[in-house]
Design an enzyme around this catalytic site. Sequence first.
Site, PDB file in Angstrom:
ATOM      1  N   SER A   1       2.508  -4.305  -0.436  1.00 45.23           N
ATOM      2  CA  SER A   1       3.416  -3.153  -0.302  1.00 45.23           C
ATOM      3  C   SER A   1       2.699  -1.992   0.414  1.00 45.23           C
ATOM      4  O   SER A   1       2.140  -2.217   1.497  1.00 45.23           O
ATOM      5  CB  SER A   1       3.939  -2.770  -1.674  1.00 45.23           C
TER       6      SER A   1
ATOM      7  N   ASP B   1      13.950  -8.649  -0.983  1.00 48.64           N
ATOM      8  CA  ASP B   1      13.100  -7.486  -1.250  1.00 48.64           C
ATOM      9  C   ASP B   1      13.872  -6.222  -0.866  1.00 48.64           C
ATOM     10  O   ASP B   1      14.258  -6.054   0.295  1.00 48.64           O
ATOM     11  CB  ASP B   1      11.818  -7.603  -0.400  1.00 48.64           C
TER      12      ASP B   1
ATOM     13  N   HIS C   1      10.523  -7.946  -4.638  1.00 55.44           N
ATOM     14  CA  HIS C   1       9.380  -7.320  -3.974  1.00 55.44           C
ATOM     15  C   HIS C   1       8.010  -7.834  -4.393  1.00 55.44           C
ATOM     16  O   HIS C   1       7.150  -8.088  -3.561  1.00 55.44           O
ATOM     17  CB  HIS C   1       9.468  -5.798  -4.220  1.00 55.44           C
TER      18      HIS C   1
HETATM   19  O1  LIG Z   1       3.615  -4.142  -8.368  1.00 54.56           O
HETATM   20  C1  LIG Z   1       4.242  -3.219  -7.830  1.00 54.56           C
HETATM   21  C2  LIG Z   1       4.820  -2.079  -8.538  1.00 54.56           C
HETATM   22  C3  LIG Z   1       5.248  -1.089  -7.456  1.00 54.56           C
HETATM   23  C4  LIG Z   1       5.235  -1.911  -6.182  1.00 54.56           C
HETATM   24  C5  LIG Z   1       4.599  -1.229  -4.991  1.00 54.56           C
HETATM   25  C6  LIG Z   1       5.480  -0.108  -4.507  1.00 54.56           C
HETATM   26  C7  LIG Z   1       5.132   0.275  -3.063  1.00 54.56           C
HETATM   27  O2  LIG Z   1       3.979   0.299  -2.711  1.00 54.56           O
HETATM   28  N1  LIG Z   1       6.161   0.561  -2.200  1.00 54.56           N
HETATM   29  C8  LIG Z   1       7.566   0.444  -2.601  1.00 54.56           C
HETATM   30  C9  LIG Z   1       8.337   1.686  -2.284  1.00 54.56           C
HETATM   31  C10 LIG Z   1       8.206   2.051  -0.823  1.00 54.56           C
HETATM   32  C11 LIG Z   1       8.990   3.310  -0.585  1.00 54.56           C
HETATM   33  O3  LIG Z   1       8.849   3.644   0.780  1.00 54.56           O
HETATM   34  C12 LIG Z   1       9.430   4.825   1.196  1.00 54.56           C
HETATM   35  C13 LIG Z   1      10.130   5.665   0.335  1.00 54.56           C
HETATM   36  C14 LIG Z   1      10.708   6.836   0.834  1.00 54.56           C
HETATM   37  C15 LIG Z   1      10.558   7.139   2.193  1.00 54.56           C
HETATM   38  F1  LIG Z   1      11.081   8.278   2.674  1.00 54.56           F
HETATM   39  C16 LIG Z   1       9.852   6.313   3.049  1.00 54.56           C
HETATM   40  C17 LIG Z   1       9.300   5.161   2.526  1.00 54.56           C
HETATM   41 CL1  LIG Z   1       8.407   4.101   3.570  1.00 54.56          CL
HETATM   42  C18 LIG Z   1       6.735   2.230  -0.465  1.00 54.56           C
HETATM   43  C19 LIG Z   1       5.930   1.006  -0.815  1.00 54.56           C
HETATM   44  N2  LIG Z   1       4.496  -3.103  -6.522  1.00 54.56           N
END
Ligand SMILES: O=C1CC[C@@H](CCC(=O)N2CCC(COc3ccc(F)cc3Cl)CC2)N1
Length: 320
Positions: free
Chosen positions: A139, A256, A286
């Site tokens: 992620s 996802d 995800h």
């Molecule tokens: O085990 C686990 C528990 C949690 C998960 C990891 C979560 C993680 O890292 N994410 C998911 C959410 C994602 C939101 O992205 C944005 C939001 C607003 C925005 F304006 C622009 C972007 Cl790009 C970023 C990446 N894994």
Amino acid sequence: KQKNEEHTKDRPGSTSRMPEDSRARLSPQGIAYKDLPHIANADGQHLFCRYWKPQASPRALAFVAHGAGEHCGRYDELAQMLTGLNFFVFAHDHVGHGQSEGDRMVVSDFQVFIRDSLQHIDLVKKEHPGLPIYIFGHSMGGAISILTVSERPSDFAGLVLISPLILPNPQSATSFKVFAAKVLNHLLPSFSLGSIDPNIISRNKEEVEAYVTDPLVYHGGMKVSFAMQLLNASARVGKALPDISLPVLLMHGTDDQLCDIKGSYHLMETVPSQEKILKVYDKAYHVLHKELPEVSSAVFREIETWLAEKIVTATGAGGI
Ligand SMILES: O=C1CC[C@@H](CCC(=O)N2CCC(COc3ccc(F)cc3Cl)CC2)N1
């Protein structure tokens, strides 16, 4: 001394604090850093570290970059599997996460995550010279891994990405929302957007429960300033892809809702790597390494097989 205190008392907003040294520094959970494996980053912030050592002497190194809001302890199972391949595995909680210092899920610039990762990687490489090093990211940790590799194009033997953040999810980053976020970021950088709905991270109810009850996971809302850094990160990732030419193993779930699988298709079309494999998991959410058993066991097997063949050839212990 007296004079000095007089002086500081007059200056508004200044406090003459005792210099805090490592001995007294406590983790967000109240544990003294002197009792925890840790490094101090370039800003002097203490980062909690984890190390998983194999029984025999290691044949390769693996650095794991965790995602937003979570912590590196969630990679224990993956790390255990890698130590079975004689990997020395290491990770830290990024600034503002888990047992590391910093306001929760706040970062002054996304580059801090990359800078700290390179610092930790350089430290461990010094202790294990000559070993191939692989980098894992999930992620947001996928974006950190890609940008870390792009700064050191020839340092890594391979890149493993589990549902990486490459393109912002179209829902959470519509052009209006991006515009609004930019405006908000100037007015109210700490304004909190929604927090991640735990039910969309995995179909595995036990893993959702583990995430919800994990005290080291941040469950608050995402601050606008952090969302801006994530947008900044995905823009930088887009620019870095054409220069990624190391072997890549990429895995993504079709359902996802946090990091769009389109980002992984885009990576596959863009990176010039000779070896690049994308495994798509139908209907998976995800967190693939914490999904339904059949998905997560396939993911672990995939990683194990991919790496086992690489370190065999790398150490020249391959067949005739
Ligand atoms: O085990 C686990 C528990 C949690 C998960 C990891 C979560 C993680 O890292 N994410 C998911 C959410 C994602 C939101 O992205 C944005 C939001 C607003 C925005 F304006 C622009 C972007 Cl790009 C970023 C990446 N894994």
